[in-house]
Design a protein around this motif. Structure first.
Motif, PDB file in Angstrom:
ATOM      1  N   GLY A 141      -8.248  -6.370   4.725  1.00  0.00           N
ATOM      2  CA  GLY A 141      -7.743  -4.956   4.909  1.00  0.00           C
ATOM      3  C   GLY A 141      -7.192  -5.089   6.148  1.00  0.00           C
ATOM      4  O   GLY A 141      -6.047  -4.372   6.292  1.00  0.00           O
ATOM      5  N   LEU A 177      -8.976   1.091  -2.840  1.00  0.00           N
ATOM      6  CA  LEU A 177      -8.882   0.207  -2.078  1.00  0.00           C
ATOM      7  C   LEU A 177      -9.976  -0.622  -2.087  1.00  0.00           C
ATOM      8  O   LEU A 177      -9.853  -2.021  -1.863  1.00  0.00           O
ATOM      9  CB  LEU A 177      -8.934   0.875  -0.709  1.00  0.00           C
ATOM     10  CG  LEU A 177      -7.572   1.501  -0.354  1.00  0.00           C
ATOM     11  CD1 LEU A 177      -7.990   2.242   0.797  1.00  0.00           C
ATOM     12  CD2 LEU A 177      -6.413   0.772   0.109  1.00  0.00           C
ATOM     13  N   GLU A 178     -11.248  -0.232  -2.422  1.00  0.00           N
ATOM     14  CA  GLU A 178     -12.429  -1.198  -2.665  1.00  0.00           C
ATOM     15  C   GLU A 178     -11.938  -2.204  -3.768  1.00  0.00           C
ATOM     16  O   GLU A 178     -12.143  -3.385  -3.616  1.00  0.00           O
ATOM     17  CB  GLU A 178     -13.536  -0.414  -2.965  1.00  0.00           C
ATOM     18  CG  GLU A 178     -14.912  -1.558  -3.074  1.00  0.00           C
ATOM     19  CD  GLU A 178     -16.303  -0.288  -2.973  1.00  0.00           C
ATOM     20  OE1 GLU A 178     -16.052   0.619  -3.491  1.00  0.00           O
ATOM     21  OE2 GLU A 178     -17.054  -0.987  -2.848  1.00  0.00           O
ATOM     22  N   LEU A 220       0.887  -1.213   0.123  1.00  0.00           N
ATOM     23  CA  LEU A 220       0.057  -0.212   0.043  1.00  0.00           C
ATOM     24  C   LEU A 220       0.927   1.115   0.128  1.00  0.00           C
ATOM     25  O   LEU A 220       1.885   1.304   0.535  1.00  0.00           O
ATOM     26  CB  LEU A 220      -1.075   0.002   1.286  1.00  0.00           C
ATOM     27  CG  LEU A 220      -1.872  -0.917   1.402  1.00  0.00           C
ATOM     28  CD1 LEU A 220      -3.048  -0.843   2.608  1.00  0.00           C
ATOM     29  CD2 LEU A 220      -2.796  -0.869   0.301  1.00  0.00           C
ATOM     30  N   TYR A 256     -10.107  -4.495   0.096  1.00  0.00           N
ATOM     31  CA  TYR A 256      -9.471  -4.307   1.294  1.00  0.00           C
ATOM     32  C   TYR A 256     -10.607  -3.556   2.174  1.00  0.00           C
ATOM     33  O   TYR A 256     -10.753  -3.372   3.643  1.00  0.00           O
ATOM     34  CB  TYR A 256      -8.115  -3.323   1.564  1.00  0.00           C
ATOM     35  CG  TYR A 256      -6.903  -3.927   1.191  1.00  0.00           C
ATOM     36  CD1 TYR A 256      -6.711  -5.120   1.370  1.00  0.00           C
ATOM     37  CD2 TYR A 256      -6.080  -3.082   0.304  1.00  0.00           C
ATOM     38  CE1 TYR A 256      -5.558  -5.862   0.784  1.00  0.00           C
ATOM     39  CE2 TYR A 256      -4.835  -3.886  -0.189  1.00  0.00           C
ATOM     40  CZ  TYR A 256      -4.778  -5.056   0.079  1.00  0.00           C
ATOM     41  OH  TYR A 256      -3.668  -5.705  -0.391  1.00  0.00           O
ATOM     42  N   ILE A 257     -11.265  -3.031   1.442  1.00  0.00           N
ATOM     43  CA  ILE A 257     -12.698  -2.317   2.118  1.00  0.00           C
ATOM     44  C   ILE A 257     -13.816  -2.609   1.365  1.00  0.00           C
ATOM     45  O   ILE A 257     -13.578  -3.006   0.188  1.00  0.00           O
ATOM     46  CB  ILE A 257     -12.767  -0.652   2.296  1.00  0.00           C
ATOM     47  CG1 ILE A 257     -12.268  -0.152   0.866  1.00  0.00           C
ATOM     48  CG2 ILE A 257     -11.650  -0.298   3.299  1.00  0.00           C
ATOM     49  CD1 ILE A 257     -12.377   1.325   1.151  1.00  0.00           C
ATOM     50  N   ILE A 300     -14.019  -1.735   6.801  1.00  0.00           N
ATOM     51  CA  ILE A 300     -12.761  -2.656   6.287  1.00  0.00           C
ATOM     52  C   ILE A 300     -12.950  -3.836   6.356  1.00  0.00           C
ATOM     53  O   ILE A 300     -13.818  -4.492   7.118  1.00  0.00           O
ATOM     54  CB  ILE A 300     -11.630  -2.145   7.456  1.00  0.00           C
ATOM     55  CG1 ILE A 300     -10.342  -2.648   6.990  1.00  0.00           C
ATOM     56  CG2 ILE A 300     -11.926  -2.624   8.782  1.00  0.00           C
ATOM     57  CD1 ILE A 300      -9.235  -2.126   7.573  1.00  0.00           C
ATOM     58  N   GLU A 344      -2.598   5.432   0.742  1.00  0.00           N
ATOM     59  CA  GLU A 344      -3.530   4.424   0.895  1.00  0.00           C
ATOM     60  C   GLU A 344      -3.801   3.857   2.357  1.00  0.00           C
ATOM     61  O   GLU A 344      -4.802   3.708   2.974  1.00  0.00           O
ATOM     62  CB  GLU A 344      -3.181   3.471  -0.175  1.00  0.00           C
ATOM     63  CG  GLU A 344      -3.439   3.675  -1.488  1.00  0.00           C
ATOM     64  CD  GLU A 344      -2.903   2.777  -2.399  1.00  0.00           C
ATOM     65  OE1 GLU A 344      -3.881   2.238  -3.293  1.00  0.00           O
ATOM     66  OE2 GLU A 344      -1.858   2.134  -2.262  1.00  0.00           O
ATOM     67  N   GLU A 345      -2.397   3.584   2.889  1.00  0.00           N
ATOM     68  CA  GLU A 345      -2.345   3.183   4.214  1.00  0.00           C
ATOM     69  C   GLU A 345      -3.123   4.034   5.139  1.00  0.00           C
ATOM     70  O   GLU A 345      -3.930   3.756   6.184  1.00  0.00           O
ATOM     71  CB  GLU A 345      -0.790   2.872   4.828  1.00  0.00           C
ATOM     72  CG  GLU A 345      -0.873   2.201   6.151  1.00  0.00           C
ATOM     73  CD  GLU A 345       0.601   2.357   6.585  1.00  0.00           C
ATOM     74  OE1 GLU A 345       1.479   2.711   5.595  1.00  0.00           O
ATOM     75  OE2 GLU A 345       0.599   1.981   7.927  1.00  0.00           O
ATOM     76  N   LEU A 374      -6.812   3.766   4.620  1.00  0.00           N
ATOM     77  CA  LEU A 374      -7.293   2.560   5.017  1.00  0.00           C
ATOM     78  C   LEU A 374      -7.333   2.664   6.558  1.00  0.00           C
ATOM     79  O   LEU A 374      -8.464   2.048   7.425  1.00  0.00           O
ATOM     80  CB  LEU A 374      -6.558   1.440   4.664  1.00  0.00           C
ATOM     81  CG  LEU A 374      -6.862   0.066   5.085  1.00  0.00           C
ATOM     82  CD1 LEU A 374      -8.105  -0.299   4.165  1.00  0.00           C
ATOM     83  CD2 LEU A 374      -5.685  -0.946   4.560  1.00  0.00           C
TER      84      LEU A 374
END
Lengths: 110, 871
Positions: free
Chosen positions: A84, A53-54, A6, A58-59, A80, A10-11, A14
């Motif tokens: 994720g 992320l989706e 990530l 991860y989410i 999450i 992004e991290e 998240l």
């Protein structure tokens, strides 16, 4: 799984999704990052990151309630996934391991 | 909480977002934006909140969002595309007359436009085929005298003088355009396109040689370079190089080279180049007369002004500037054809274009296209009203607005594409006619001009789109309920537009008709104008200065007079309508001073003036009784007398003159006669009896059987001057040839005016059919209630007449202004009379009434039972 990485932003996003739980949607996440980290965030950047992320799994998202402040538009609430969560954990552990390698210097005061 | 003053986010920004944002993401993003906006509005004020929102929306315009759009928009689906075309075709087939009118009008407009493109492009392409065209300049002379300015070519020695004084010139060449009699065995032609030149010609111009070395082909006297076509004419497929030809009936010349034909779009067109050395040295040192066109080639990036600045010194060195001022100037090669003045005298091969005609042509072509485009828009909007039901049903069945818009656009594009194809066919068919109208071969094949065809296609499609857009947007906005309920009431908005377009169309038509009438009236006026001489259908032979005739002038005359039916014979250096010589002349003027001016000059025999029935205003005509007439007598015309300051021509008699080598007194003044076209005022003219420069033999024949007389004349001719061909033309034809360009102009106007009317009427047919169809029930009711047929016809045509009247009121002042300025270029002009407008108006009204009367009368005669049944 371990091949995936990530990016820093992004991290961050998240982590915010995990932290805000039921209240994790675009504008709120952007606001939280702004107030907590004193960092200027662009709304569109947050949205794009959330969708990415989706895509990565991860989410996940669902449409939530509408409020007056939003002109009656519904929110998209992100939660999450376990993938994720484990990714986040793995990253945190890796950070800590690395941190341990750093020679512990005493804080010099005065 | 002041709820009512709560600011709202700018709608346009959100609409922009909705346009590029994927639907499934739109709601939440918009929500977030509004949330932010409200926050900002509370903290920063509404103004800043707004600008922040706009900025935020723009920030969403990024690949991460855009690429989430699914690319299957509904009207791109393949089955729909097929459906659009199927529906469009069905619609056209169902409304055949509507489709035919639309297609025909647009096709006519497009093909006119195509020809206009070709023509304008051709006229602008003159002399561009020379690879160094940008650096070539023509040196010309404006001769200023007491009588005004004459425009001349340049002196023979000028080229050498420029070479000497202007080392910056890369090359200098000159060209003497002439005509020549050429013989090869039995084949004999009067070649009109001949030029004397030397090898420097090839340094300046791009004239590739097929045979021969360009350094050598024009070096020696009596060398000829033929164009490929000319070589074929004389030698067929045989090799012409080294072959001998007879020029001017006496001199043997040899072909040393063959060049490519000079393209049509060259301001000089030469079939035969003769080496300059043939002329002899004296021509190259003659600073008295103008023969040559001089061209200078400058190196890259050289300012022509540098060379031009040195020209006056050359003039001062070689020419006496006391009486006559010579002003040399340089014209860029590419602008000679359209912008240069017509110069020189005998050289008929140097052509000048007519810029006015070019503009007029372009504007008219545009007019015709506009008329066609208006038709298209008119008919499409009118007929699309009938589709209200169709639109409503489609909407009820779930059609989206975009689909309807696309459907209408496809209809319009289909029609314009068909029109384009038809325009192509028309162009192919009419191409020979077009070349004839233009007076030159502009192109042999339509398909040589692919780029123009694409342009035309683009034009057709954009007209289609433009005219499709209005009905598309208008009709797709119908409320389905209103459309389904029954008759859709024509909106006033649409009919105002239609009326405006009809008025514009008919204004243009009336304008063109008035222009046609004026052009033809002027032409007729010029052709019937009192010319001051007898324009007869006499036979004229150009004997090319043949010395056998010049030296035995009287004997030849007598011999020809022995031929039966030959009434009169006279010799002269020129005849009215043909170019003539111009020489400086010195004459004692009214103040007793010697006045020098450049004068048009005729060398004639004793019979010329009486033969051409030129009136003597004072003094006497030339006569054999006065031996001195051939050595020291001159006759001038009234224009010359006036320019010398004599109010009464009688005063000029006995005044001294000097012209070339001849001195003497003026013995007579003749009334002005139009030795040039009536386009210009009669210029000062001097006439001398003399053999020099004589080349025309005018033979008047009073014969019931001219063919027989010509045969006899030809036989006699061969006895008198064996070998010299009897090439003749008619005097009146030669004079009228001066009006070729006006006649062409007139023809052009007729073509365009007819086209404009036709297309406008096509539209009128469609519109009246439509308006009648809309009022079928009304007509029925009126008839039932006792209205007569005439009243109904009156009712149906009234509107069109009102439109026509408005169009007339608009067109009249425009036509008057336009034609008035066109007439200004003529020295003798007609007055624009009221009847011209009246006639134009009558024509338009008659044609328009005839067009719609058929339909209106039929509608008015219909049994009301029938029309009331229709629903």
């Amino acid at each position: 799984m371990s091949k995936e990485f990530l990016g820093e932003f992004e991290e961050l996003v998240l982590t915010m999704v995990a932290a805000l739980q039921e209240d994790a949607y675009g504008a709120a996440i952007a606001e939280e990052i702004e107030t907590r980290l004193k960092r200027d965030v662009n709304l569109s950047a947050v949205h794009v990151t959330l969708y990415r992320l989706e895509d990565k799994g991860y989410i996940k998202s669902s449409l939530g309630g509408a409020t007056n402040e939003r002109g009656g538009r519904r929110k998209r609430i992100f939660t999450i996934t376990s993938a994720g969560m484990s990714m986040l954990k793995a990253m945190k552990d890796a950070r800590l391991d690395l941190w341990k390698l750093v020679p512990q210097l005493k804080m010099i005061t005065g | 909480m002041k709820q009512e003053s709560k600011p709202s986010p700018p709608k346009a920004a959100l609409r922009l977002l909705s346009w590029f944002c994927p639907n499934e993401l739109y709601e939440e993003i918009e929500g977030d934006l509004i949330y932010r906006f409200n926050n900002d509005a509370n903290h920063l004020g509404p103004q800043q909140a707004k600008s922040r929102l706009i900025w935020n929306v723009l920030r969403f315009f990024r690949p991460g969002i855009l690429l989430r759009n699914k690319m299957t928009l509904h009207f791109y689906s393949r089955s729909m595309i097929k459906n659009y075309f199927v529906t469009a075709f069905r619609y056209l087939l169902k409304h055949k007359s509507y489709a035919a009118i639309n297609v025909a009008g647009l096709a006519a407009g497009l093909s006119v436009c195509f020809f206009a493109f070709l023509y304008v492009q051709f006229e602008y392409s003159y002399d561009t085929f020379h690879t160094k065209a940008d650096r070539i300049y023509r040196v010309v002379t404006d001769v200023h005298t007491a009588n005004g300015i004459t425009y001349e070519s340049s002196h023979g020695p000028l080229a050498a003088a420029i070479r000497e004084t202007c080392p910056e010139a890369e090359a200098v060449t000159h060209l003497f355009l002439d005509y020549l009699l050429v013989q090869k065995d039995k084949a004999m032609y009067g070649e009109e396109k001949v030029a004397y030149a030397d090898s420097t010609l090839f340094d300046v111009f791009t004239l590739p040689l097929v045979r021969g070395n360009r350094q050598k082909v024009l070096n020696a006297a009596n060398n000829l370079v033929l164009s490929e076509t000319t070589a074929k004419k004389y030698f067929g497929d045989a090799d012409p190089v080294g072959q001998a030809m007879m020029i001017n009936g006496t001199t043997l010349a040899y072909v040393t080279g063959v060049m490519n034909d000079i393209p049509q779009n060259s301001h000089f067109r030469v079939d035969i180049l003769v080496s300059k050395a043939t002329l002899g040295e004296s021509w190259m040192s003659n600073w008295k007369r103008f023969f040559f066109y001089t061209y200078v080639l400058l190196p890259e990036k050289t300012d022509p002004a540098i060379v031009e600045a040195k020209l006056p010194s050359i003039v001062h060195q070689h020419l006496d500037q006391k009486e006559t001022k010579y002003k040399l100037s340089m014209e860029p090669l590419k602008s000679i054809y359209l912008y240069g003045k017509a110069r020189g005298s005998r050289a008929g091969s140097s052509v000048a274009g007519n810029r006015t005609n070019l503009y007029v042509f372009g504007v008219i072509a545009l007019f015709v296209l506009v008329i066609a485009g208006f038709n298209f828009i008119n008919l499409t909007t009118a007929f699309s009203m009938q589709r209200a039901k169709e639109v409503s049903v489609r909407k009820v069945l779930g059609s989206v607005r975009t689909q309807l818009v696309v459907q209408f656009l496809v209809d319009a594009l289909l029609i314009s594409s068909i029109a384009f194809v038809l325009a192509l066919l028309i162009s192919v068919v009419l191409l020979p006619f077009f070349n004839e109208l233009a007076g030159k071969v502009i192109t042999v094949s339509v398909f040589e001009h692919i780029d123009y065809l694409f342009l035309l296609l683009a034009l057709a499609l954009s007209i289609g789109l433009l005219s499709g857009v209005y009905p598309a947007l208008f009709l797709s906005g119908f409320q389905p309920l209103r459309g389904l309920k029954g008759r859709f009431v024509t909106g006033t908005q649409g009919s105002v537009l239609r009326k405006g377009l009809v008025i514009a169309q008919f204004s243009i038509s009336i304008l063109l008709i008035v222009a046609t009438i004026v052009v033809y009236s002027q032409l007729h006026f010029m052709q019937t104008q009192e010319l001051g001489f007898k324009k007869a259908h006499s036979i004229v032979v150009d004997f090319q200065f043949d010395e056998r005739i010049i030296n035995r002038e009287e004997a030849v005359r007598q011999q020809l007079l022995t031929v039966p039916q030959v009434e009169q014979v006279s010799l002269s250096s020129s005849i009215p309508g043909k170019a003539n010589h111009q020489f400086p002349v010195k004459i004692e003027n009214a103040l007793g001073d010697i006045q020098e001016f450049q004068s048009d000059t005729y060398y004639v025999d004793y019979d010329f003036l009486s033969h051409y029935e030129v009136q003597v205003a004072a003094g006497r005509s030339f006569s054999r009784q006065f031996a001195s007439d051939s050595t020291e007598a001159m006759i001038i015309n009234e224009a010359a007398a006036r320019s010398l300051g004599f109010t009464d021509p009688q005063e000029a008699i006995g005044k001294n003159f000097q012209q070339l080598a001849r001195r003497g007194t003026i013995v007579g003044v003749i009334a002005d006669f139009h030795f040039h076209s009536v386009k210009e005022k009669v210029r000062p003219l001097t006439l001398l009896v003399g053999k020099s420069f004589m080349t025309f033999l005018t033979i008047e024949v009073s014969s019931a059987n001219p063919a027989e007389t010509i045969q006899q004349l030809e036989a006699k001719w061969q006895q008198l001057v064996p070998g010299l061909p009897f090439l003749y033309f008619y005097a009146d034809d030669a004079y009228d040839a001066q009006y070729i360009s006006e006649a062409r102009f007139g023809k052009l106007f007729i073509c365009f005016a007819v086209l404009a009317i036709l297309i406008s009427c096509l539209g009128l047919i469609g519109l009246s059919a439509f308006s009648i169809a809309q009022r079928t029930k009304e007509i029925g009711v009126r008839k039932v209630l006792g209205s007569s047929t005439t009243r109904i016809v009156h009712l149906l045509t009234k509107e069109f007449f009102i439109l026509m009247a408005i169009a007339f009121a608009i067109a009249v002042p425009l036509a008057w202004m336009g034609m008035n300025s066109w007439l200004q270029s003529f020295a003798y002009q007609i007055n624009i009379a009221w009847w011209m407008f009246a006639l134009a108006g009558m024509i338009v009204v008659t044609v328009a009434f005839a067009t719609i009367s058929f339909q209106t009368i039929r509608a008015a005669m219909t049994n009301p039972v029938k029309s009331l049944k229709t629903e």
